[in-house]
Design an enzyme around this catalytic site. Structure first.
Site, PDB file in Angstrom:
ATOM      1  N   ASP A  12      45.951  -6.231  22.922  1.00 22.89           N
ATOM      2  CA  ASP A  12      46.920  -6.268  21.816  1.00 22.89           C
ATOM      3  C   ASP A  12      48.245  -6.837  22.315  1.00 22.89           C
ATOM      4  O   ASP A  12      48.884  -6.262  23.205  1.00 22.89           O
ATOM      5  CB  ASP A  12      47.143  -4.852  21.254  1.00 22.89           C
ATOM      6  CG  ASP A  12      45.972  -4.348  20.424  1.00 22.89           C
ATOM      7  OD1 ASP A  12      45.150  -5.180  19.990  1.00 22.89           O
ATOM      8  OD2 ASP A  12      45.892  -3.131  20.202  1.00 22.89           O
ATOM      9  N   GLY A  38      41.757  -2.747  20.304  1.00 22.35           N
ATOM     10  CA  GLY A  38      40.475  -3.083  19.694  1.00 22.35           C
ATOM     11  C   GLY A  38      39.927  -1.800  19.092  1.00 22.35           C
ATOM     12  O   GLY A  38      39.997  -0.746  19.728  1.00 22.35           O
ATOM     13  N   ASN A  42      39.511   1.611  21.283  1.00 19.15           N
ATOM     14  CA  ASN A  42      40.342   2.769  20.903  1.00 19.15           C
ATOM     15  C   ASN A  42      39.463   3.976  20.584  1.00 19.15           C
ATOM     16  O   ASN A  42      39.765   5.107  20.980  1.00 19.15           O
ATOM     17  CB  ASN A  42      41.198   2.449  19.667  1.00 19.15           C
ATOM     18  CG  ASN A  42      42.173   1.309  19.908  1.00 19.15           C
ATOM     19  OD1 ASN A  42      42.498   1.014  21.057  1.00 19.15           O
ATOM     20  ND2 ASN A  42      42.623   0.666  18.835  1.00 19.15           N
ATOM     21  N   THR A 211      39.276   8.625   4.540  1.00 24.56           N
ATOM     22  CA  THR A 211      40.666   8.901   4.927  1.00 24.56           C
ATOM     23  C   THR A 211      41.598   8.305   3.873  1.00 24.56           C
ATOM     24  O   THR A 211      41.329   7.239   3.311  1.00 24.56           O
ATOM     25  CB  THR A 211      40.989   8.339   6.332  1.00 24.56           C
ATOM     26  OG1 THR A 211      40.775   6.922   6.325  1.00 24.56           O
ATOM     27  CG2 THR A 211      40.109   8.972   7.392  1.00 24.56           C
ATOM     28  N   THR A 239      49.426   2.050  14.876  1.00 27.40           N
ATOM     29  CA  THR A 239      48.252   1.351  15.412  1.00 27.40           C
ATOM     30  C   THR A 239      47.342   2.318  16.172  1.00 27.40           C
ATOM     31  O   THR A 239      47.796   3.026  17.072  1.00 27.40           O
ATOM     32  CB  THR A 239      48.692   0.224  16.380  1.00 27.40           C
ATOM     33  OG1 THR A 239      49.761  -0.510  15.782  1.00 27.40           O
ATOM     34  CG2 THR A 239      47.532  -0.709  16.682  1.00 27.40           C
ATOM     35  N   ASP A 243      41.580   5.036  14.519  1.00 24.74           N
ATOM     36  CA  ASP A 243      40.567   5.075  15.584  1.00 24.74           C
ATOM     37  C   ASP A 243      40.581   6.435  16.290  1.00 24.74           C
ATOM     38  O   ASP A 243      39.531   6.967  16.659  1.00 24.74           O
ATOM     39  CB  ASP A 243      40.825   3.959  16.603  1.00 24.74           C
ATOM     40  CG  ASP A 243      40.776   2.586  15.954  1.00 24.74           C
ATOM     41  OD1 ASP A 243      39.955   2.398  15.038  1.00 24.74           O
ATOM     42  OD2 ASP A 243      41.573   1.719  16.346  1.00 24.74           O
ATOM     43  N   GLY A 278      51.660   1.823  20.932  1.00 22.13           N
ATOM     44  CA  GLY A 278      50.409   1.246  21.436  1.00 22.13           C
ATOM     45  C   GLY A 278      49.195   1.855  20.753  1.00 22.13           C
ATOM     46  O   GLY A 278      49.298   2.853  20.032  1.00 22.13           O
TER      47      GLY A 278
END
Ligand code: RIB
Length: 298
Positions: A12, A38, A42, A211, A239, A243, A278
């Site tokens: 990323d 990705g 993740n 969700t 971000t 995940d 991150g």
């Protein structure tokens, strides 16, 4: 019980911006950082940090060193990681001051999985194991079919939505983990209750987790419905929050927790993730999630 995650790995490239760039506009980024990410990676890291026995299946490219290191640092075996002499998956990822993101993904080696590679990995999948997929790699329909033949539980997080998704053999899925946009794309419905009802009708027997962003999440299977609120927290970078939710939810389910406990734990884990920068680096360990829950429930 093992979890095989057939998933993407992206470097990323995160550009911190005040607001997202608009069509025709040029803006200056305040900062550039490189993070392992990705959706696949993740989710593997979330599974590993939550305590699951997870195997990541995927391909990195020439620049995939930080992705491999991330797996190693989190104790994930490298047996099913292939390195190819090609450009790896990477993103141009904007994160705005409000912590929201806008992402362009270049698939690179994430779209270079071969059927032979999948077949080789499937030899190690035992009945009752879980095969997890997102939608950032190639061969998803093939992997679903082979996982079913191996009598594994098929779990799909159909992210990102693509034009071909509707043509996948979705009747093979045992557990869907979808957000509202994905739910709408797969059912044509917009309201949460209608999305869940449509899933039950189209894919009887499948369990569905939906969700709903700031509205939390809900779950439906043949026997029960369950609803979970979010844990509010400072938003630094969203971000990887979805995940984190997927990885924690699946870990809890595979260790035998009730769906209520699984949703609660997943919700707490993603709430911690949004408070950090991150994707993979923002994912907490299970001990932190348990501590967070103790604090919030005090
Ligand atoms: O879900 C977040 C991920 O989506 C990022 O890490 C980025 O790589 C994209 O795949």
């Amino acid at each position: 019980m093992k979890i095989f995650n057939f998933g993407s790995l992206n470097v990323d490239r995160v550009y911190r911006v005040q607001d997202f760039v608009r069509a025709g506009e040029t803006i200056l980024a305040e900062n550039l950082s490189y993070f392992p990410g990705g959706k696949g990676l993740n989710q593997t890291i979330a599974l590993a940090r939550a305590g699951a026995e997870v195997y990541h299946v995927g391909c990195i490219g020439r620049d995939g060193g930080i992705l491999k290191d991330c797996l190693v640092e989190n104790g994930v075996p490298l047996a099913y990681l292939r390195k190819l002499d090609a450009d790896g998956g990477h993103t141009a990822l904007q994160v705005s001051d409000s912590g929201q993101n806008a992402i362009i993904v270049y698939s690179g080696t994430n779209h270079m999985l071969s059927e032979d590679f999948v077949d080789e990995v499937m030899k190690n999948v035992e009945p009752g194991d879980f095969v997890l997929m997102q939608n950032e790699i190639n061969l998803v329909p093939y992997i679903m079919q082979k996982a079913k033949e191996a009598k594994a539980q098929v779990v799909l997080n159909p992210s990102p939505i693509t034009k071909t998704l509707a043509a996948y053999p979705l009747e093979l899925v045992d557990l869907f983990i979808v957000n509202e946009i994905e739910g709408e794309a797969l059912t044509g419905e917009t309201e949460p209750e209608s999305i869940l009802a449509a899933f039950r009708k189209k894919y009887p027997g499948a369990r569905v987790v939906l969700t709903l962003g700031s509205e939390g999440s809900c779950y439906q299977d043949d026997a029960q419905y369950c609803r979970q609120q979010i844990y509010k927290n400072t938003t630094v970078d969203t971000t990887g929050a979805g995940d984190t939710f997927c990885g924690y939810l699946l870990t809890c389910l595979t260790r035998g927790d009730s769906i209520k406990v699984a949703l609660d734990t997943a919700s707490a884990a993603s709430s911690i993730a949004v408070s950090r920068q991150g994707a993979a680096p923002s994912i907490p360990r299970m001990s932190e999630v348990e501590e967070f829950l103790r604090e919030r429930k005090r």
